[in-house]
Motif scaffolding. Sequence first.
Motif, PDB file in Angstrom:
ATOM      1  N   ARG A 268       0.833  -1.205   0.000  1.00 62.33           N
ATOM      2  CA  ARG A 268       0.000   0.000   0.000  1.00 62.33           C
ATOM      3  C   ARG A 268       0.871   1.259   0.000  1.00 62.33           C
ATOM      4  N   GLU A 302      -3.552  -6.947   1.630  1.00 58.42           N
ATOM      5  CA  GLU A 302      -4.603  -7.451   2.495  1.00 58.42           C
ATOM      6  C   GLU A 302      -5.664  -6.366   2.731  1.00 58.42           C
ATOM      7  N   ASP A 303      -6.859  -6.814   3.042  1.00 58.58           N
ATOM      8  CA  ASP A 303      -7.952  -5.901   3.364  1.00 58.58           C
ATOM      9  C   ASP A 303      -8.614  -6.412   4.636  1.00 58.58           C
ATOM     10  N   THR A 310      -7.844  -9.731  -3.032  1.00 57.67           N
ATOM     11  CA  THR A 310      -8.592  -8.513  -2.728  1.00 57.67           C
ATOM     12  C   THR A 310      -8.658  -7.595  -3.945  1.00 57.67           C
ATOM     13  N   GLU A 312      -7.807  -4.640  -3.981  1.00 53.11           N
ATOM     14  CA  GLU A 312      -6.566  -3.876  -3.959  1.00 53.11           C
ATOM     15  C   GLU A 312      -5.420  -4.634  -4.632  1.00 53.11           C
TER      16      GLU A 312
END
Length: 605
Positions: A268, A302-303, A310, A312
């Motif tokens: 991220r 990860e979420d 995910t 993302e």
Amino acid sequence: MVDLRGIRHPLRPAGHGRLPAPPAVDRVRADGRRRQGLILGWRRRATVAVATVALLAVVGCGSTVSPTPGSSVTAPATSATASGAGPAPTCGPIPPVAPPSGLDQAGWWRDRTFYEVFVRSFADGDGDGIGDLKGLIGKLDYFNDNNVASQTDLGITALWLMPTFPSPSYHGYDVTDYRAVNPDYGSLDDLRELVKEAHRRGIAVILDLPLNHTSDEHPWFVGSKTGTGPYADWYRWSDAPQGNGWQPDGSRFYYAAFGADLPDLNLRNPDVTAEVTADAEFWLGTAGVDGFRLDAAKYLVEDGPTTENTPETHAWWRTFRSAVDAQVPRTLLLGEVWDLPKVSASYVPADLDLTFDFALDTGYVGAAQSGDAATLMRLMTNVTKLYPATSGFGAFLSNHDMNRVATQLDSDPGQLGVAADLLLTGPGVPFVYYGEEIGLTGAKPDERIRTPMRWDASSPAAGFSSGAPWESMSDDPPSLNVADESASNSSLLSRYRNLIHLRQLHPALSSGTWAPVASDSSSVVAALRVAPTETALVLTNVSTEPVSPTLSLESSPLCGRPAVFGAYGQTVTIGPELTAAGGFHDYRPVATLQPQSTVVILLGP
């Protein structure tokens, strides 16, 4: 033995407009006539040995194709009369012949056969017992010798190298430097030389790139543990565990889904994304590699409690892909998405170019073992609908994370042979795990499924090294090696060579679409493979008993009245009579399909 003079005859299906056509080029001779075929790229094969695959060439509608000198060819036979047949669709003009896919073209991987190499176990060039890049360079002719008169190479056209980066482990998936070569394997110059020599032979090279995690000894992680400085948030940290996979480090915890020594990068963080993207671009530019196999591709972002697949993660891959494509548009991005087919297919083509299909691996091995084709036919039908029509997935029998296929099949020659048939005449882009072609065995732990390659029967390491090998050799008999199997036309290695050469010669097999054909035998895998210039009917008997299959197909791009004009290694049969939809009913192409064997029939108008 089939003497085809390295030529593919342009036998096209009808309804060419129904299929997406690759870029084409009109090849016209000086006298104005179109060439009868296209020599396959760098590989001008003088002959193609077909010891275990009977090749039947089929043409019709007044086509005239001269047999090569010395071949056994009978006069054309009439088409079979099928209940409810005709009138068949009218054949249109033969389309221009497409050029071979060069490494400078997008989608170059679609018609390739890949080979997975564990450098540490393949060939030792300096005698220290550890495989290295110089040893691998010395074995490139084994894959593809670029010799037009040779039949001794395997026919491989792309290599996947397991991680070659510095690492504290033997396997290399815990990277400590993304811009260097593992000193056990050699230098950056050695890798450049490997790529150059591979390209000279028409072989692509892709690197295994683990981006989900690094080694806990990577300088980034060492810096991140301090909690301050530029790398403080390059990994995921918490004051308390947030679920599974959180590892203690003093008063804090870090996320490491695959174990404490493999901390997950915080993708991220845009700085992390920028750095690993630049690392990938480094190898494309500095070493000239052709792409990457992307480890653990579904785990990147990860979420909360959701750690796989995910939104993302999908978005991250699209961002990565855009950046890489901006530098080298032809780069292959191949993802390891070990999941259900519908999940792995969701990454293609928007996020990645290919993903491995793990269900099909199980299906191929299961059919070879059980002798039952029905389950595999249903699986192949479903899988091929999920991915892009041509080459959207990687197909394989085993890899570095599984018990070897020879161990799964108890080294049964017939089962190993028919598994190879299914892989190398089937859909997708095939991957062969090193040693698979000679029947190398191995069962977990992981070191025992990654043992050194067996090149001959010599001591101390079967030709792998002049010294003691880093890992003891497999438990196979000394006779299981490349040299001995090369001397036998009936060996598993010879079968692989014949199949790979056949696949590379025929676009219907190497890049054609796949459609199921109904058979009255539950032990027959029957399919129509369709490319713009060629159509092939493939029949594989996975059982230990001979069968006499009758085939039916509701519709297809076929046209005209196909008729057999030559048969190689099998009694001449008759072609199908087509219905108005291009299908056929009650077609019996061969009187008997031998046990654990495959027949490939080229069909044309």
